[in-house]
Enzyme design. Sequence first.
Site, mmCIF file in Angstrom:
data_model
loop_
_atom_site.group_PDB
_atom_site.id
_atom_site.type_symbol
_atom_site.label_atom_id
_atom_site.label_comp_id
_atom_site.label_asym_id
_atom_site.label_seq_id
_atom_site.Cartn_x
_atom_site.Cartn_y
_atom_site.Cartn_z
ATOM 1 N N GLY A 41 0.841 -1.204 0.000
ATOM 2 C CA GLY A 41 0.000 0.000 0.000
ATOM 3 C C GLY A 41 0.869 1.244 0.000
ATOM 4 O O GLY A 41 0.682 2.165 -0.805
ATOM 5 N N HIS A 42 1.857 1.266 0.903
ATOM 6 C CA HIS A 42 2.782 2.399 0.949
ATOM 7 C C HIS A 42 3.562 2.503 -0.369
ATOM 8 O O HIS A 42 3.770 3.591 -0.903
ATOM 9 C CB HIS A 42 3.790 2.227 2.093
ATOM 10 C CG HIS A 42 3.178 2.165 3.459
ATOM 11 N ND1 HIS A 42 3.198 1.024 4.222
ATOM 12 C CD2 HIS A 42 2.566 3.111 4.214
ATOM 13 C CE1 HIS A 42 2.611 1.270 5.378
ATOM 14 N NE2 HIS A 42 2.212 2.526 5.403
ATOM 15 N N LYS A 154 -7.519 4.608 1.797
ATOM 16 C CA LYS A 154 -7.912 3.737 2.912
ATOM 17 C C LYS A 154 -8.257 4.548 4.140
ATOM 18 O O LYS A 154 -9.245 4.292 4.821
ATOM 19 C CB LYS A 154 -6.782 2.770 3.222
ATOM 20 C CG LYS A 154 -7.019 2.009 4.505
ATOM 21 C CD LYS A 154 -6.227 0.743 4.540
ATOM 22 C CE LYS A 154 -6.283 0.137 5.907
ATOM 23 N NZ LYS A 154 -5.491 0.942 6.854
ATOM 24 N N GLN A 158 -9.009 10.870 6.881
ATOM 25 C CA GLN A 158 -7.710 11.558 6.970
ATOM 26 C C GLN A 158 -7.389 12.337 5.691
ATOM 27 O O GLN A 158 -7.004 13.518 5.753
ATOM 28 C CB GLN A 158 -6.613 10.526 7.249
ATOM 29 C CG GLN A 158 -5.209 11.069 7.088
ATOM 30 C CD GLN A 158 -4.158 10.063 7.488
ATOM 31 O OE1 GLN A 158 -3.887 9.904 8.664
ATOM 32 N NE2 GLN A 158 -3.564 9.367 6.538
ATOM 33 N N VAL A 181 -4.741 -0.527 -1.774
ATOM 34 C CA VAL A 181 -4.152 -1.787 -2.225
ATOM 35 C C VAL A 181 -4.651 -2.891 -1.289
ATOM 36 O O VAL A 181 -4.614 -2.734 -0.064
ATOM 37 C CB VAL A 181 -2.619 -1.732 -2.209
ATOM 38 C CG1 VAL A 181 -2.024 -3.074 -2.609
ATOM 39 C CG2 VAL A 181 -2.132 -0.630 -3.157
HETATM 40 P P1 AMP Z 1 0.426 4.750 7.728
HETATM 41 O O1 AMP Z 1 1.841 4.313 7.675
HETATM 42 O O2 AMP Z 1 -0.529 3.688 8.175
HETATM 43 O O3 AMP Z 1 0.240 6.069 8.457
HETATM 44 O O4 AMP Z 1 0.008 5.040 6.234
HETATM 45 C C1 AMP Z 1 0.752 5.918 5.436
HETATM 46 C C2 AMP Z 1 -0.011 6.164 4.163
HETATM 47 O O5 AMP Z 1 -0.209 4.937 3.482
HETATM 48 C C3 AMP Z 1 -1.404 6.758 4.411
HETATM 49 O O6 AMP Z 1 -1.646 7.767 3.450
HETATM 50 C C4 AMP Z 1 -2.305 5.581 4.224
HETATM 51 O O7 AMP Z 1 -3.614 5.931 3.807
HETATM 52 C C5 AMP Z 1 -1.568 4.807 3.145
HETATM 53 N N1 AMP Z 1 -1.999 3.410 3.139
HETATM 54 C C6 AMP Z 1 -2.076 2.577 4.189
HETATM 55 N N2 AMP Z 1 -2.570 1.391 3.803
HETATM 56 C C7 AMP Z 1 -2.824 1.488 2.471
HETATM 57 C C8 AMP Z 1 -3.355 0.602 1.493
HETATM 58 N N3 AMP Z 1 -3.741 -0.641 1.793
HETATM 59 N N4 AMP Z 1 -3.466 1.051 0.226
HETATM 60 C C9 AMP Z 1 -3.083 2.316 -0.106
HETATM 61 N N5 AMP Z 1 -2.583 3.192 0.765
HETATM 62 C C10 AMP Z 1 -2.456 2.787 2.040
#
Ligand code: AMP
Length: 284
Positions: A41-42, A154, A158, A181
Amino acid sequence: MSHDRPHLVRTPEEVRTVLDAHRRAGRTIGFVPTMGALHEGHLSLVRAAAAADDVVVVSIFVNPLQFGEGEDLDAYPRTLDADLDLLAPEGVALVFSPAPSTFTPETRRTTVHVEGLTGGLEAATRPTHFDGVTTIVTKLFNVVGADHAYFGEKDFQQQAILRRMALDLDMRTEVVTCPIVREADGLALSSRNVYLSGEQRRDALALSQALRELADGWEGNVDSGRSTLLGRLTAAQGIQLDYAEIIDPETLEPLEGVRSGDCQAVVAAWVGTTRLIDTMRLRV
Ligand code: AMP
């Protein structure tokens, strides 16, 4: 083929020194803020940045301000070495990973607060969460000075809040939202999925399955859609539903009646002690 790990820096000054040179050369900067424990996802955000911008910057910072009392701040996975390895083939110029003691010192007195969008959904049970997010993202935007910052759909609430914040405060960084993702079976990727046992992971599938069914059969009837979604998720085994709502994608207001325009379904649930969220666009 082996790749070098991206350049890792710990202070805002180092970030500015590196990026000022790129800016002077006329290069655009794409920024991906994360809390690490990186997954596909990241990486999809990193690839979106690499496709649109000349220089890609990733931040890895487990932001203490966005965790509430009793949440998983201490347990949150921290995997910096593995993260740098994952980023190595992605053409990332810089990784900014500041120390909490210097980036969020006890002496700080400033909070960035977005009105209106921060009242319900996630904020109902996590009242301080979004102030923590907007305050840190403002700091990160100030340090990086990117042209674009990439966020995942996701975390639907936010990205809406951050888009509003960037607009209201005339920030130079434009917020870009990218699709979710998922695993092959539909589970949305999340750094918190590592907390799930095999059985919990199976139970967690109810979230994406219920959303998929709703989206596939969507004809614009919000009231019946919401009650089907609620019924499905309250009946699901191993899941403690927090909320399931059908909202306006821009204002985040819960909707009613029949709608012909786009709607967004958003859900949050506990699977054991792990809180998961998911979302899907509803289009007639
Ligand atoms: P986090 O590390 O959880 O703070 O997420 C960092 C970024 O990655 C944020 O913009 C999330 O929305 C994005 N993110 C987390 N999970 C996914 C995913 N499965 N698909 C796409 N983006 C994601």
